[in-house]
Design an enzyme around this catalytic site. Structure first.
Site, PDB file in Angstrom:
ATOM      1  N   ASP A 103       0.811  -1.161  -0.066  1.00 18.44           N
ATOM      2  CA  ASP A 103      -0.044   0.178   0.121  1.00 18.44           C
ATOM      3  C   ASP A 103       0.833   1.487   0.049  1.00 18.44           C
ATOM      4  OD1 ASP A 103      -2.300   1.436   0.413  1.00 18.44           O
ATOM      5  OD2 ASP A 103      -2.400   1.194   2.375  1.00 18.44           O
ATOM      6  N   HIS A 144      -8.443   9.454   5.363  1.00 19.19           N
ATOM      7  CA  HIS A 144      -7.736   8.489   6.177  1.00 19.19           C
ATOM      8  C   HIS A 144      -7.864   8.592   7.539  1.00 19.19           C
ATOM      9  CE1 HIS A 144      -5.024   8.206   2.775  1.00 19.19           C
ATOM     10  NE2 HIS A 144      -5.341   7.009   2.789  1.00 19.19           N
TER      11      HIS A 144
END
Ligand SMILES: [Zn+2]
Length: 301
Positions: free
Chosen positions: A81, A194
């Protein structure tokens, strides 16, 4: 054996999504994989660079080693990621070296994050990583637009961010970006954020985010590739499920299981208890939040 790119395309066609569970602590790998297997679903085990810089994932090699101990190839694959070109603290990253390492270790897919660059530079950096990934026969995810939250300090007020569309992925730019970089999957900003990862904020509950579904639909039509939603665990369920029907073929889940692990470990002081809590939370996410129990055979068909 089907590769991650094919499985993702199956998800897109079936109107399903593939969760990518981030593992900032190595003992999270085992219970997450167990949960995916027990729910007869399919998922990615993911690690982002900041998880070995700011947390305890230790690095791509350490995560791969732990992954291989518990690997169930019919249920999970490993994904690298966020490797940012410019990181959350505004420092330059030797991103190509990190990519090389992960690809050589056998990661099944990678993500380059050039979202802090301007469009031209993001295209250039992404293209380099796509070339490297495709040469190794694996797909590459990229990000366009600003999925906020990883920066130090509090994010801007959520309602203000959503109403103004600040940082949202631009539709025309997305079309051009995908054509010119040949990236396989695109992480988009459509109201998702996020979870915080810095200082005292990282233990706080995330704001409940919404998704701008009309905007998502335009991005889906303009790009035609699987779209990725970062900050997935903080999104209101009805928006998330609607988004999955409109092209969100991968949902990143980080904060939800990280906080479960951290909080249970600090109250119990017992690793097995914390792992069990991660197992239960992951089962809940797959079954009740994302509705993905029993979807493995569809995805691997
Ligand atoms: Zn992300």
């Amino acid at each position: 054996m089907k590769n991650t790119a094919e499985i993702m395309n199956n998800a897109l066609e079936a109107g399903l999504t593939i969760p990518a569970f981030n593992v900032p602590y190595l003992p999270m790998v085992k219970p997450v994989i167990r949960a995916v297997v027990d729910q007869d679903s399919f998922a990615l085990i993911a690690v982002a660079r900041l998880e070995w810089i700011k947390f305890e994932a230790r690095g791509p090699a350490a995560v791969m080693e732990e992954f291989l101990k518990w690997n169930e190839p019919d249920h999970v694959r490993i994904h690298l990621d966020h490797v940012p070109v410019i990181d959350e603290d505004n420092l330059e990253v030797d991103f190509l070296t990190v990519m090389r390492e992960a690809i050589d270790l056998g990661y099944g897919s990678v993500m380059v994050d050039g979202s802090r660059l301007d469009l031209e530079d993001n295209i250039e950096a992404t293209r380099q990583v796509v070339e490297m990934a495709h040469a190794a026969g694996i797909p590459c995810e990229a990000e366009l637009g600003a999925v906020l939250g990883h920066e130090a300090g509090p994010p801007p007020p959520y309602e203000q961010l959503f109403e103004s569309g600040m940082g949202f992925t631009d539709v025309n730019e997305a079309q051009r970006f995908v054509q010119e970089t040949d990236c396989d999957w695109l992480s988009v900003a459509i109201g998702n954020i996020h979870g915080a990862v810095s200082g005292a904020l990282k233990g706080e509950k995330k704001v409940e985010a919404r998704l701008h579904l009309e905007h998502l639909e335009k991005l889906h039509q303009a790009t035609g590739i699987p779209l990725v939603l970062h900050g997935g665990s903080g999104v209101k369920q009805e928006y998330l499920l609607a988004g999955i029907k409109k092209g969100i073929a991968k949902v990143n889940v980080g904060t939800e299981i990280r906080q479960t692990y951290e909080q249970t470990l600090s109250t119990s002081n017992d690793l097995a208890t914390a792992q069990n809590a991660v197992y239960n939370r992951t089962c809940w996410l797959i079954k009740d939040y994302l509705g993905l129990s029993g979807t493995r055979s569809l995805l691997l068909a």
